[in-house]
Design an enzyme around this catalytic site. Sequence first.
Site, PDB file in Angstrom:
ATOM      1  N   GLY A  14       0.877  -1.329  -0.005  1.00  0.00           N
ATOM      2  CA  GLY A  14       0.763   0.274   0.249  1.00  0.00           C
ATOM      3  C   GLY A  14       0.984   0.705   0.208  1.00  0.00           C
ATOM      4  O   GLY A  14       0.383   2.799   0.189  1.00  0.00           O
ATOM      5  N   LEU A  91      -2.051  -6.946  -8.695  1.00  0.00           N
ATOM      6  CA  LEU A  91      -1.652  -8.253  -9.235  1.00  0.00           C
ATOM      7  C   LEU A  91      -2.436  -9.161  -9.597  1.00  0.00           C
ATOM      8  O   LEU A  91      -2.573 -10.040  -9.936  1.00  0.00           O
ATOM      9  CB  LEU A  91      -1.112  -8.900  -8.501  1.00  0.00           C
ATOM     10  N   LYS A  92      -4.116  -8.502  -9.256  1.00  0.00           N
ATOM     11  CA  LYS A  92      -5.165  -9.564  -9.886  1.00  0.00           C
ATOM     12  C   LYS A  92      -5.638  -9.002 -10.982  1.00  0.00           C
ATOM     13  O   LYS A  92      -6.332  -8.150 -11.240  1.00  0.00           O
ATOM     14  CB  LYS A  92      -6.541  -9.818  -8.737  1.00  0.00           C
ATOM     15  N   LEU A  93      -6.313  -9.715 -12.042  1.00  0.00           N
ATOM     16  CA  LEU A  93      -7.505  -9.479 -13.456  1.00  0.00           C
ATOM     17  C   LEU A  93      -8.420  -9.146 -12.600  1.00  0.00           C
ATOM     18  O   LEU A  93      -8.878  -9.682 -12.476  1.00  0.00           O
ATOM     19  CB  LEU A  93      -6.869  -9.766 -15.093  1.00  0.00           C
ATOM     20  N   ASN A 106      -2.791   2.745 -14.497  1.00  0.00           N
ATOM     21  CA  ASN A 106      -1.781   1.706 -13.558  1.00  0.00           C
ATOM     22  C   ASN A 106      -0.793   2.807 -14.028  1.00  0.00           C
ATOM     23  O   ASN A 106       0.243   3.439 -14.572  1.00  0.00           O
ATOM     24  CB  ASN A 106      -2.059   0.737 -14.265  1.00  0.00           C
ATOM     25  N   HIS A 108       3.518   1.185 -13.921  1.00  0.00           N
ATOM     26  CA  HIS A 108       4.789  -0.101 -13.828  1.00  0.00           C
ATOM     27  C   HIS A 108       5.866   0.625 -13.757  1.00  0.00           C
ATOM     28  O   HIS A 108       6.377   2.025 -13.994  1.00  0.00           O
ATOM     29  CB  HIS A 108       4.476  -0.171 -15.381  1.00  0.00           C
ATOM     30  N   GLU A 178       7.675   7.869  -8.838  1.00  0.00           N
ATOM     31  CA  GLU A 178       6.348   7.026  -9.291  1.00  0.00           C
ATOM     32  C   GLU A 178       5.898   8.091  -8.031  1.00  0.00           C
ATOM     33  O   GLU A 178       4.795   8.791  -8.533  1.00  0.00           O
ATOM     34  CB  GLU A 178       6.191   5.671  -8.960  1.00  0.00           C
TER      35      GLU A 178
END
Length: 212
Positions: A14, A91-93, A106, A108, A178
């Site tokens: 988080g 991390l889940k689609l 998102n 990356h 980021e």
Amino acid sequence: MSRIRVAVLASGSGTTFENLVLRSRDGRLDAEIALLVVSRPDCGAVEKARALGVPCVVVPFVKGEQATFDRDIAAALDAARVDLVCMGGFLKLWTIPASYAGIVMNIHPALLPAFGGKGMHGHHVHEAVVASGVKVSGCTVHFATNEYDQGPIILQRTVPVAFDDAPDDVAKRVFAAECEAYPEAIRLFARGWLKILGRRVLVLADGYDVFP
């Protein structure tokens, strides 16, 4: 101009979520972080949401029940009436429905299209960067689609990669980038300065793209 409402999707510690919340509260981000959605009840993001007083919804992923997972996330976002969804280590689609097309971002930890795709997340990315011998890395903020790391790129920030860097060294540098890049992308979105043109994003602001 009223502040937009943002939901963050996370699966890990988080840190991205926390950065956005803190910036939204000290004036550096003109947005309200209205909701955290997590895929695991035991991830660190849940504790951060509790400490920061941000509503949190847990939508566990069950193998073979993708449609239910997709529907439950969309329902949580709908209920929170959010204007933008920001993935931060999710991390889940999540199969993004048509109603959320163009309003999901998102971040990356590399310069896409390099070092992206399924399985390329977190430390795996920085290990691959160091092993490749590249001299620069960085981060990419893009609009999310239903293909891993394939959405239109909004902005990128670069960091150097030294010969003797370990993956942890690169990770620290990239995360610092980021922390600046994601709020900047949100600011551009909130002001209506992002226009998706096919696979590209036109940034309608001084210092970015040239436009009529």
